[in-house]
Design a protein around this motif. Structure first.
Motif, PDB file in Angstrom:
ATOM      1  N   LYS A 171      -7.330  33.642 -10.458  1.00  0.00           N
ATOM      2  CA  LYS A 171      -7.199  33.384  -9.022  1.00  0.00           C
ATOM      3  C   LYS A 171      -7.458  34.655  -8.228  1.00  0.00           C
ATOM      4  CE  LYS A 171      -5.785  29.063  -9.278  1.00  0.00           C
ATOM      5  NZ  LYS A 171      -6.404  27.940  -8.664  1.00  0.00           N
ATOM      6  N   TYR A 202       3.180  33.517  -5.880  1.00  0.00           N
ATOM      7  CA  TYR A 202       1.848  33.924  -6.356  1.00  0.00           C
ATOM      8  C   TYR A 202       1.635  35.400  -6.069  1.00  0.00           C
ATOM      9  CZ  TYR A 202       0.991  28.987  -7.026  1.00  0.00           C
ATOM     10  OH  TYR A 202       1.071  27.706  -7.465  1.00  0.00           O
ATOM     11  N   GLN A 203       2.142  35.826  -4.906  1.00  0.00           N
ATOM     12  CA  GLN A 203       2.206  37.261  -4.627  1.00  0.00           C
ATOM     13  C   GLN A 203       3.671  37.649  -4.734  1.00  0.00           C
ATOM     14  OE1 GLN A 203       0.423  35.521  -1.795  1.00  0.00           O
ATOM     15  NE2 GLN A 203      -1.455  35.731  -2.966  1.00  0.00           N
ATOM     16  N   LYS A 216       6.155  37.045  -1.754  1.00  0.00           N
ATOM     17  CA  LYS A 216       6.298  35.756  -1.050  1.00  0.00           C
ATOM     18  C   LYS A 216       6.671  34.662  -2.048  1.00  0.00           C
ATOM     19  CE  LYS A 216       3.856  32.800   2.215  1.00  0.00           C
ATOM     20  NZ  LYS A 216       3.111  31.733   1.579  1.00  0.00           N
ATOM     21  N   VAL A 238       7.343  31.168  -3.516  1.00  0.00           N
ATOM     22  CA  VAL A 238       6.897  29.792  -3.249  1.00  0.00           C
ATOM     23  C   VAL A 238       7.968  28.815  -3.748  1.00  0.00           C
ATOM     24  CG1 VAL A 238       5.188  28.077  -3.996  1.00  0.00           C
ATOM     25  CG2 VAL A 238       4.435  30.325  -3.245  1.00  0.00           C
ATOM     26  N   PRO A 274       6.668  17.465   1.217  1.00  0.00           N
ATOM     27  CA  PRO A 274       5.547  17.755   2.108  1.00  0.00           C
ATOM     28  C   PRO A 274       4.514  18.656   1.452  1.00  0.00           C
ATOM     29  CG  PRO A 274       7.647  18.230   3.165  1.00  0.00           C
ATOM     30  CD  PRO A 274       7.944  17.962   1.742  1.00  0.00           C
ATOM     31  N   SER A 275       3.339  18.653   2.021  1.00  0.00           N
ATOM     32  CA  SER A 275       2.266  19.497   1.503  1.00  0.00           C
ATOM     33  C   SER A 275       2.703  20.968   1.538  1.00  0.00           C
ATOM     34  CB  SER A 275       1.027  19.289   2.378  1.00  0.00           C
ATOM     35  OG  SER A 275       0.006  20.095   1.889  1.00  0.00           O
ATOM     36  N   SER A 293       4.964  22.282  -0.398  1.00  0.00           N
ATOM     37  CA  SER A 293       6.382  22.493  -0.727  1.00  0.00           C
ATOM     38  C   SER A 293       6.574  23.034  -2.150  1.00  0.00           C
ATOM     39  CB  SER A 293       7.163  21.194  -0.538  1.00  0.00           C
ATOM     40  OG  SER A 293       6.581  20.163  -1.305  1.00  0.00           O
ATOM     41  N   GLY A 294       5.523  23.017  -2.985  1.00  0.00           N
ATOM     42  CA  GLY A 294       5.620  23.641  -4.305  1.00  0.00           C
ATOM     43  C   GLY A 294       5.519  22.685  -5.481  1.00  0.00           C
ATOM     44  N   LYS A 295       5.065  21.446  -5.251  1.00  0.00           N
ATOM     45  CA  LYS A 295       5.018  20.442  -6.335  1.00  0.00           C
ATOM     46  C   LYS A 295       4.044  20.869  -7.436  1.00  0.00           C
ATOM     47  CE  LYS A 295       3.697  17.294  -3.332  1.00  0.00           C
ATOM     48  NZ  LYS A 295       3.721  18.023  -2.058  1.00  0.00           N
ATOM     49  N   THR A 296       2.808  21.192  -7.025  1.00  0.00           N
ATOM     50  CA  THR A 296       1.793  21.570  -8.026  1.00  0.00           C
ATOM     51  C   THR A 296       2.200  22.851  -8.739  1.00  0.00           C
ATOM     52  OG1 THR A 296       0.166  20.596  -6.569  1.00  0.00           O
ATOM     53  CG2 THR A 296      -0.687  21.991  -8.306  1.00  0.00           C
ATOM     54  N   THR A 297       2.843  23.744  -7.988  1.00  0.00           N
ATOM     55  CA  THR A 297       3.274  25.010  -8.586  1.00  0.00           C
ATOM     56  C   THR A 297       4.238  24.751  -9.746  1.00  0.00           C
ATOM     57  OG1 THR A 297       3.034  26.012  -6.418  1.00  0.00           O
ATOM     58  CG2 THR A 297       4.314  27.247  -8.033  1.00  0.00           C
ATOM     59  N   TRP A 357       1.131  30.344 -15.116  1.00  0.00           N
ATOM     60  CA  TRP A 357       1.688  31.543 -14.516  1.00  0.00           C
ATOM     61  C   TRP A 357       3.041  31.794 -15.183  1.00  0.00           C
ATOM     62  CZ3 TRP A 357      -1.134  33.428 -10.203  1.00  0.00           C
ATOM     63  CH2 TRP A 357      -2.078  32.547  -9.679  1.00  0.00           C
ATOM     64  N   GLU A 405      -1.393  13.970  -8.431  1.00  0.00           N
ATOM     65  CA  GLU A 405      -2.160  13.228  -7.433  1.00  0.00           C
ATOM     66  C   GLU A 405      -3.305  12.443  -8.056  1.00  0.00           C
ATOM     67  OE1 GLU A 405      -2.428  15.201  -3.528  1.00  0.00           O
ATOM     68  OE2 GLU A 405      -2.700  16.971  -4.753  1.00  0.00           O
ATOM     69  N   HIS A 426       2.042  11.381  -4.239  1.00  0.00           N
ATOM     70  CA  HIS A 426       1.905  11.255  -2.791  1.00  0.00           C
ATOM     71  C   HIS A 426       2.166   9.826  -2.376  1.00  0.00           C
ATOM     72  CE1 HIS A 426       0.915  15.220  -1.599  1.00  0.00           C
ATOM     73  NE2 HIS A 426       0.099  15.338  -2.635  1.00  0.00           N
ATOM     74  N   LYS A 477      -2.508  11.615   5.158  1.00  0.00           N
ATOM     75  CA  LYS A 477      -1.446  12.544   4.808  1.00  0.00           C
ATOM     76  C   LYS A 477      -1.280  13.544   5.945  1.00  0.00           C
ATOM     77  CE  LYS A 477      -2.208  15.706   1.656  1.00  0.00           C
ATOM     78  NZ  LYS A 477      -2.363  16.340   0.355  1.00  0.00           N
TER      79      LYS A 477
HETATM   80  N1  LIG Z   1      -3.230  30.299  -6.277  1.00  0.00           N
HETATM   81  C1  LIG Z   1      -2.446  30.482  -5.217  1.00  0.00           C
HETATM   82  N2  LIG Z   1      -2.333  31.701  -4.663  1.00  0.00           N
HETATM   83  C2  LIG Z   1      -1.536  31.919  -3.604  1.00  0.00           C
HETATM   84  N3  LIG Z   1      -0.792  30.960  -3.022  1.00  0.00           N
HETATM   85  C3  LIG Z   1      -0.861  29.713  -3.528  1.00  0.00           C
HETATM   86  C4  LIG Z   1      -1.694  29.408  -4.648  1.00  0.00           C
HETATM   87  N4  LIG Z   1      -1.555  28.090  -4.934  1.00  0.00           N
HETATM   88  C5  LIG Z   1      -0.681  27.605  -4.034  1.00  0.00           C
HETATM   89  N5  LIG Z   1      -0.261  28.566  -3.191  1.00  0.00           N
HETATM   90  C6  LIG Z   1       0.721  28.433  -2.125  1.00  0.00           C
HETATM   91  O1  LIG Z   1       1.944  28.011  -2.695  1.00  0.00           O
HETATM   92  C7  LIG Z   1       2.580  27.058  -1.877  1.00  0.00           C
HETATM   93  C8  LIG Z   1       2.882  25.803  -2.685  1.00  0.00           C
HETATM   94  O2  LIG Z   1       1.636  25.232  -3.084  1.00  0.00           O
HETATM   95  P1  LIG Z   1       1.578  23.920  -3.986  1.00  0.00           P
HETATM   96  O3  LIG Z   1       0.150  23.675  -4.302  1.00  0.00           O
HETATM   97  O4  LIG Z   1       2.525  24.062  -5.126  1.00  0.00           O
HETATM   98  O5  LIG Z   1       2.147  22.845  -2.985  1.00  0.00           O
HETATM   99  P2  LIG Z   1       2.103  21.274  -3.107  1.00  0.00           P
HETATM  100  O6  LIG Z   1       3.465  20.811  -2.762  1.00  0.00           O
HETATM  101  O7  LIG Z   1       1.571  20.837  -4.422  1.00  0.00           O
HETATM  102  O8  LIG Z   1       1.088  20.938  -1.952  1.00  0.00           O
HETATM  103  P3  LIG Z   1       0.059  19.702  -1.811  1.00  0.00           P
HETATM  104  O9  LIG Z   1       0.877  18.466  -1.753  1.00  0.00           O
HETATM  105  O10 LIG Z   1      -0.632  19.970  -0.536  1.00  0.00           O
HETATM  106  O11 LIG Z   1      -0.842  19.762  -2.996  1.00  0.00           O
HETATM  107  C9  LIG Z   1       1.661  26.815  -0.682  1.00  0.00           C
HETATM  108  O12 LIG Z   1       2.144  27.591   0.392  1.00  0.00           O
HETATM  109  C10 LIG Z   1       0.323  27.334  -1.144  1.00  0.00           C
HETATM  110  O13 LIG Z   1      -0.387  27.886  -0.077  1.00  0.00           O
END
Ligand SMILES: Nc1ncnc2c1ncn2[C@@H]1O[C@H](COP(=O)(O)OP(=O)(O)OP(=O)(O)O)[C@@H](O)[C@H]1O
Length: 591
Positions: A107, A339-340, A343, A345, A364-365, A367-371, A380, A492, A523, A572
């Motif tokens: 990344k 990720y940094q 900050k 997440v 919500p978008s 919020s950290g689900k994918t993370t 990571w 998703e 979603h 969405k």
């Molecule tokens: N590779 C990355 N580097 C830096 N920040 C990231 C990275 N991937 C995600 N983020 C940040 O981390 C936070 C959570 O992202 P994430 O994708 O987990 O959210 P999400 O809930 O899955 O969102 P969505 O429903 O829109 O997919 C967001 O603020 C996003 O900008």
């Protein structure tokens, strides 16, 4: 530079030794006929030349020339074998290494830049090994031998000729300094151009639809102009110093002629020696000139070598103690991750997913689900707290072991440019033909593959561009079915599909999640109504947990999201008060 060269030599040491030895031998054979030339000149000026002796020297020179040609051909083949073996070994090493890096490394780096390292930078040093090093090794050797002949003939004139070397060397050092400066900018500009061009090609559809083609796609145009400027500067700035280095040799040769005539007139030099220096003295400079130019090239190529070695030295994700999990439940304990570093997440997130149960992540978008799913797959490593599978911290497991436990189905499916059949087979390379077809049938791939002339052996195109989103999705599910990993992550998977495709996919997914530990990023809340546990996230923290009924009774964020979905049925919305698409008749993933 030397350490870089040794680093690469280690990938095929025997070949390098063999090739360098044959280059040195070749250098020797290039120089030795010069010695016989000296003998012929001396014989001619001896006052009593013996024709037979001169012919003998000529025959020896012809034989040496023949051997030299034979060796030159052998050396050339050997050097090329060495160069391309080294570059292939290095590319394999790079490929192996890249897959052991964390996703974070990918990344942080531009993918175009990484591709440039593997393709262009490795190709650059192919040149070093195929031509430059051998030339330099042979030329240094030839210079040494010719110098010895000249010193034996007259040390004063030989010394004058060699005095040119320090001056040339200073010029070359200056040009090297400039090359390193300009060359780094040139390589950076070249890679920027590759990256922008890659982006241009990949985004061509959007570029066309927004009318950004040609000159209007300014980032590519700027990169091309910068590259042009950097190329001119790389040639033009160090160039004059290389010319002066060559000129210094000519000046010292003229000085040598002046001294030779002086010594001849004062009787301290024979005419034979003068002729020798006029003919052979100039030959001394030929290999040196090669070295001057090749050394400059070598310095430039070294920038590429630096970049390759920098990638190879990027720390790999640790394999910890190589523990094996005791089961397939997943737990997050006080996980904080960003990720940094500055900050976060996710903050203090704790939850448990029992084995063979289903957890749905909602929120919500952003919020950290994918993370959360990325941390489960150890893409990571967390900054604090722990992610455990079967009671074992994923940091203590080899990343490849973690990947082997997990099947993922994402909305963005990536397919290799191969057949549908082989794309499914990537799930488990040792699967039998029957198993691949069974997975294809269960994931409803056969339903559309029948309509293609080549069936399962139809090609998917790069990234799957010959197939629809839903078809790609089904192939990715078939691949996951074949892998049969105990944990399934769904992100998703059906968010962007039309209702008909969605029904197929939901059916395929129900096959996939049977008896598995499942984590689904949802979603469409209707699809996860029956999940054993729903985790509602908000700004990286757990806002609510419970079943659908419990959360609806709470009338909190989940209830709010559900209500909005029921009303909106379409788009969405992002942000704190966000909502997700509602498809009222969506089929649940599990019933
Ligand atoms: N590779 C990355 N580097 C830096 N920040 C990231 C990275 N991937 C995600 N983020 C940040 O981390 C936070 C959570 O992202 P994430 O994708 O987990 O959210 P999400 O809930 O899955 O969102 P969505 O429903 O829109 O997919 C967001 O603020 C996003 O900008």
């Amino acid at each position: 530079m030397i350490s870089n060269l040794f680093y690469t030599f280690k990938t095929a040491p025997a070949l390098v030794r063999k090739s360098l030895l044959s280059e040195l031998l070749h250098g020797l054979l290039v120089a030795v006929p010069t010695g016989f030339l000296l003998l012929i000149i001396q014989e001619l000026f001896s006052g009593n030349p013996v024709a037979q002796r001169i012919w003998l020297y000529v025959i020896i020179m012809v034989v040496l020339l023949g051997v030299q040609l034979w060796l030159a051909a052998k050396t050339m083949i050997g050097t090329n074998v060495m160069a391309y073996t080294l570059s292939t070994n290095l590319r394999i090493k790079l490929g192996d290494h890249l897959q052991r890096l964390s996703m974070g490394t990918f990344k942080q780096r531009d993918p175009g830049d990484l591709a440039a390292v593997v393709l262009q930078d490795v190709a650059n040093f192919e040149m070093i090994f195929a031509h430059t090093i051998g030339n330099i090794a042979g030329a240094v050797f030839a210079t040494l031998i010719i110098s010895v002949f000249l010193f034996i003939t007259d040390w004063r004139l030989a010394l004058v000729l060699l005095c040119a070397l320090p001056l040339s060397w200073v010029m070359i050092r200056i040009s090297n300094y400039l090359i390193v400066q300009q060359g780094s900018k040139h390589v950076a500009a070249r890679n920027e151009t590759s990256a922008r061009f890659l982006e241009y090609v990949q985004g061509i559809r959007h570029i066309k639809s927004f009318g950004m083609t040609g000159k209007r796609f300014t980032s590519l145009e700027t990169a091309l102009n910068d590259f042009r400027r950097a190329s001119i500067r790389t040639e033009a700035i160090p160039g004059p110093f290389v010319l002066v280095a060559g000129l210094a040799l000519e000046v010292f040769f003229l000085l040598m002629i002046y001294l030779a005539v002086t010594f001849l007139t004062n009787g301290s030099l024979t005419p034979a020696a003068v002729i020798t220096f006029l003919i052979v003295g100039y030959r001394l400079y030929e290999p040196i000139k090669i070295v001057l130019v090749d050394y400059v090239i070598l310095r430039y190529m070294n920038i590429s070598l630096d970049r390759v070695i920098e990638v190879l030295r990027t720390p790999e994700q640790s394999a910890g103690k190589g523990y094996v999990p005791a089961g397939f439940n997943i737990s997050f304990e006080q996980v904080t991750f960003g990720y940094q570093d500055d900050k976060a997440v996710l903050q203090n997130v704790s939850f448990e997913v029992p084995e063979r149960s289903m957890l749905a992540l909602v929120g919500p978008s952003g919020s950290g689900k994918t993370t959360i799913t990325a941390l489960m797959a150890r893409f990571w490593d967390v900054q604090s707290g722990s992610v455990k599978i079967g009671g074992t911290d994923v940091k203590e497991m080899d990343p490849s072991r973690v990947y082997s436990l997990i099947s993922e189905v994402f909305q963005d499916v990536y397919l290799f440019d191969d057949t549908i059949y082989n794309n499914i087979r990537f799930g488990r390379m040792d699967a039998t033909d029957e198993e691949v077809r069974d997975a294809a049938a269960r994931a409803m791939v056969l339903d559309f593959a029948w309509d293609l002339p080549e069936g399962l052996h139809a090609r998917t195109g790069e990234g799957g561009n010959k197939l629809s989103g839903g078809q790609k999705q089904r192939i990715s599910i078939a691949r996951a079915l074949l892998k049969n990993a105990p944990i399934v992550l769904l992100d998703e998977a059906t968010a962007s599909l039309d209702p008909e495709n969605e029904i197929y996919i939901q059916q395929a997914i129900r096959e996939l999640v049977k008896d598995k530990t499942v984590v689904v990023v949802a979603h469409k809340l209707a699809t996860i109504r029956h999940a054993e546990q729903i985790l509602v996230l908000q700004e990286g923290c757990i806002a609510e947990t419970g079943t659908h009924t419990q959360l609806m009774e709470k009338k909190g964020l989940y209830h709010h999201l559900w209500e909005i979905q029921q009303q909106s049925g379409g788009w969405k919305i992002t942000g704190n008060r966000s909502a997700v698409v509602s498809v009222h008749d969506t089929v649940p993933i599990v019933k």
